[in-house]
Write an enzyme that holds these catalytic residues in place. Structure first.
Site, PDB file in Angstrom:
ATOM      1  N   THR A  13      -6.098  -0.687 -18.131  1.00 21.31           N
ATOM      2  CA  THR A  13      -6.972  -1.536 -17.318  1.00 21.31           C
ATOM      3  C   THR A  13      -8.176  -0.758 -16.808  1.00 21.31           C
ATOM      4  O   THR A  13      -8.121   0.452 -16.623  1.00 21.31           O
ATOM      5  CB  THR A  13      -6.214  -2.109 -16.109  1.00 21.31           C
ATOM      6  N   GLU A  48      -8.075  -4.746 -11.105  1.00 21.86           N
ATOM      7  CA  GLU A  48      -7.953  -4.117 -12.418  1.00 21.86           C
ATOM      8  C   GLU A  48      -8.041  -5.185 -13.506  1.00 21.86           C
ATOM      9  O   GLU A  48      -7.423  -6.236 -13.394  1.00 21.86           O
ATOM     10  CB  GLU A  48      -6.620  -3.379 -12.533  1.00 21.86           C
TER      11      GLU A  48
END
Length: 315
Positions: free
Chosen positions: A212, A260
């Site tokens: 991420t 994220e």
């Protein structure tokens, strides 16, 4: 579009213009009605359209510590205004000294001496000057003295968002805080966006097979409620379908709240240090702690599948 910070940035030879003034945080659909009206009026009169806004948010100066979460940073607002046809954006540094300007002094210093307003376009509840003492009626009187028209535009659009409440920045912030990004999208006319630089996190996503982009958001950003969302990760002009996680990562006893974004089906991306934007399309589920790592991985795979479907349906 020209961008000015402070009255001194306005060109000395600036002529007449059509002006609208406000915080315009989010440039939502109600704001768009006012701004479009100002642009249309400017085209009719053959003069530029100017938006006047403030930094920081006036409430932070008048009541320190009360800065509202921002729906869009100033550079994003300027982009949105430019898309609406605005010719210039003036950002006035909002200081304690500036907050003490009387409505009459504001009119002379900003609208008359610098922007040479030919028309001023506002919403019906527009307030300005020291202690917000100036209103539309006062502005109309000043226009008669200084030769500018005042045009009032009803910005109160309603829809399904907020159960039919009039669209506003306050309502949009509330919906974002509740995780209702679909409602926020209806008001904004586009997905709610969060921006920032990608920084190194714990890198657990990479270890789990879902790397991420950990976005260090800008100060005072309006961040959606904790949970998983479908949306887009914008990197250097490219919009990539994404599964987005907001929260403290309870599976690993995290304490710091993060945003994220996992770029779906993209491999080998190196985004560290890049400024990115994250668009929130739809809420998928709340944050949760799972009984095992296997259960977490199974849920993450299901989340990505669901996010892929949502984005594909939007497209």
């Amino acid at each position: 579009m020209q961008r000015w910070r402070g009255l001194e940035d306005i060109p000395q030879d600036w002529g007449r213009s059509v002006v609208t003034i406000g915080s315009y945080d989010g440039v939502h659909r109600g704001h768009q009605l006012i701004i479009k009206h100002a642009v249309d009026r400017a085209r009719e009169l053959g003069v530029p359209a100017v938006v006047v806004t403030f930094d920081p948010h006036p409430s932070e100066v008048v009541r320190p510590g009360s800065h509202p979460p921002l729906l869009a940073p100033h550079h994003r607002r300027a982009e949105l205004m430019a898309e609406l046809g605005v010719d210039a954006c003036l950002i006035l540094p909002f200081t304690t000294e500036f907050s003490k300007l009387s409505p009459a002094d504001f009119v002379v210093k900003v609208l008359v001496d610098k922007l040479h307003a030919k028309a001023v376009v506002e919403g019906p509840n527009f307030r300005f000057g020291h202690k917000a003492a100036g209103n539309v009626e006062f502005l109309v009187g000043q226009g008669k003295i200084y030769d500018f028209d005042v045009e009032v535009v009803d910005l109160y659009v309603t829809g399904e968002a907020g159960g039919g409440e009039p669209f506003s920045s306050t309502l949009t912030r509330r919906l974002v805080a509740e995780g209702d990004v679909a409602g926020a999208r209806e008001i904004l006319g586009r997905p709610h966006r969060v921006e920032g630089v990608v920084v190194r996190g714990a890198q657990r996503g990479r270890e789990l097979g879902f790397p991420t982009a950990n976005v260090e958001t800008l100060p005072h950003t309006a961040i959606p409620a904790d949970g998983v969302y479908a949306g887009y990760l914008h990197v250097q002009g490219e919009a990539m379908p994404a599964a987005i996680s907001v929260g403290t990562n309870p599976q690993f006893d995290g304490t710091e709240r993060t945003v994220e974004a996992y770029a779906i089906d993209r491999v080998g991306l190196d985004l560290y240090g890049l400024h990115v934007a994250v668009d929130f399309l739809a809420y998928v589920r709340g944050q949760a702690k799972f009984d095992s790592l296997e259960a977490l991985l199974e849920q993450m795979a299901a989340d990505v599948k669901r996010c892929r479907e949502i984005v594909a349906a939007q497209e």
